[in-house]
Design a protein around this motif. Structure first.
Motif, mmCIF file in Angstrom:
data_model
loop_
_atom_site.group_PDB
_atom_site.id
_atom_site.type_symbol
_atom_site.label_atom_id
_atom_site.label_comp_id
_atom_site.label_asym_id
_atom_site.label_seq_id
_atom_site.Cartn_x
_atom_site.Cartn_y
_atom_site.Cartn_z
ATOM 1 N N ALA A 3 0.852 -1.191 0.000
ATOM 2 C CA ALA A 3 0.000 0.000 0.000
ATOM 3 C C ALA A 3 0.887 1.240 0.000
ATOM 4 C CB ALA A 3 -0.928 0.013 1.208
ATOM 5 N N LEU A 75 -9.683 4.021 -0.503
ATOM 6 C CA LEU A 75 -8.909 2.839 -0.861
ATOM 7 C C LEU A 75 -9.075 2.578 -2.353
ATOM 8 C CD1 LEU A 75 -7.183 0.517 0.340
ATOM 9 C CD2 LEU A 75 -9.324 -0.738 0.648
ATOM 10 N N CYS A 113 -11.194 -3.143 6.152
ATOM 11 C CA CYS A 113 -11.080 -1.716 6.492
ATOM 12 C C CYS A 113 -12.426 -1.162 6.951
ATOM 13 C CB CYS A 113 -10.554 -0.927 5.293
ATOM 14 S SG CYS A 113 -8.803 -1.212 4.931
ATOM 15 N N THR A 122 -14.167 3.985 -2.004
ATOM 16 C CA THR A 122 -13.329 3.270 -2.962
ATOM 17 C C THR A 122 -13.713 3.649 -4.377
ATOM 18 O OG1 THR A 122 -12.407 1.090 -3.505
ATOM 19 C CG2 THR A 122 -14.788 1.209 -3.142
#
Length: 145
Positions: A3, A75, A113, A122
């Motif tokens: 990440a 994300l 998450c 997202t």
């Protein structure tokens, strides 16, 4: 799992002209699932995203994680983080998981998450996305599990 995280004042992701996810202050995390990433590695990355201390405390030191500091997590899947760039002029993506494995791993990370944080946005897995952000600091870290 890899990440690349950035502390942001705001960030958004869109596909075409549609905004799919947007946050105010928080973290933008680009995530790459690698071959053989286990559920334990995925859970570990989710915990690191929620708790990695990149936000300032009252003394101005980076001592607070996203969960403590508040804010959102955006994300975004990004297989290019798994590129091998050590030689030549074209990246090899052998360090990124194949699409089906990557989709399942990313969806598991997203669920983990969301179980830890109140605001998780997202984009769309595998889509051509446009990401906008205002980096705060700038503060950017590379995390691996």
């Amino acid at each position: 799992m890899i990440a690349l995280i950035q502390r942001v004042r705001s960030a958004s992701v869109e596909v075409g002209q549609e905004v799919l996810g947007a946050i105010g202050p928080g973290l933008l995390a680009f995530a790459c699932v690698q071959p053989g990433d286990t559920p334990a590695r995925i859970e570990r990355m989710a915990e690191r995203l929620a708790a990695y201390r990149v936000f300032p405390d009252a003394a101005g030191r980076m001592n607070l994680g996203l969960r403590e500091a508040g804010g959102g997590l955006l994300l975004v899947s990004q297989f290019t983080l798994g590129a091998d760039t050590r030689s030549g002029l074209r990246p090899s993506f052998s360090r990124a998981a194949p699409p089906d494995e990557a989709r399942a791993g990313f969806e598991a990370l997203l669920a983990a998450c969301r179980a830890r944080l109140p605001v998780v946005e997202t984009g769309r897995f595998g889509a051509d996305m446009q990401v906008a952000l205002i980096n705060d600091g700038p503060v950017t870290f590379w995390l691996e599990t």
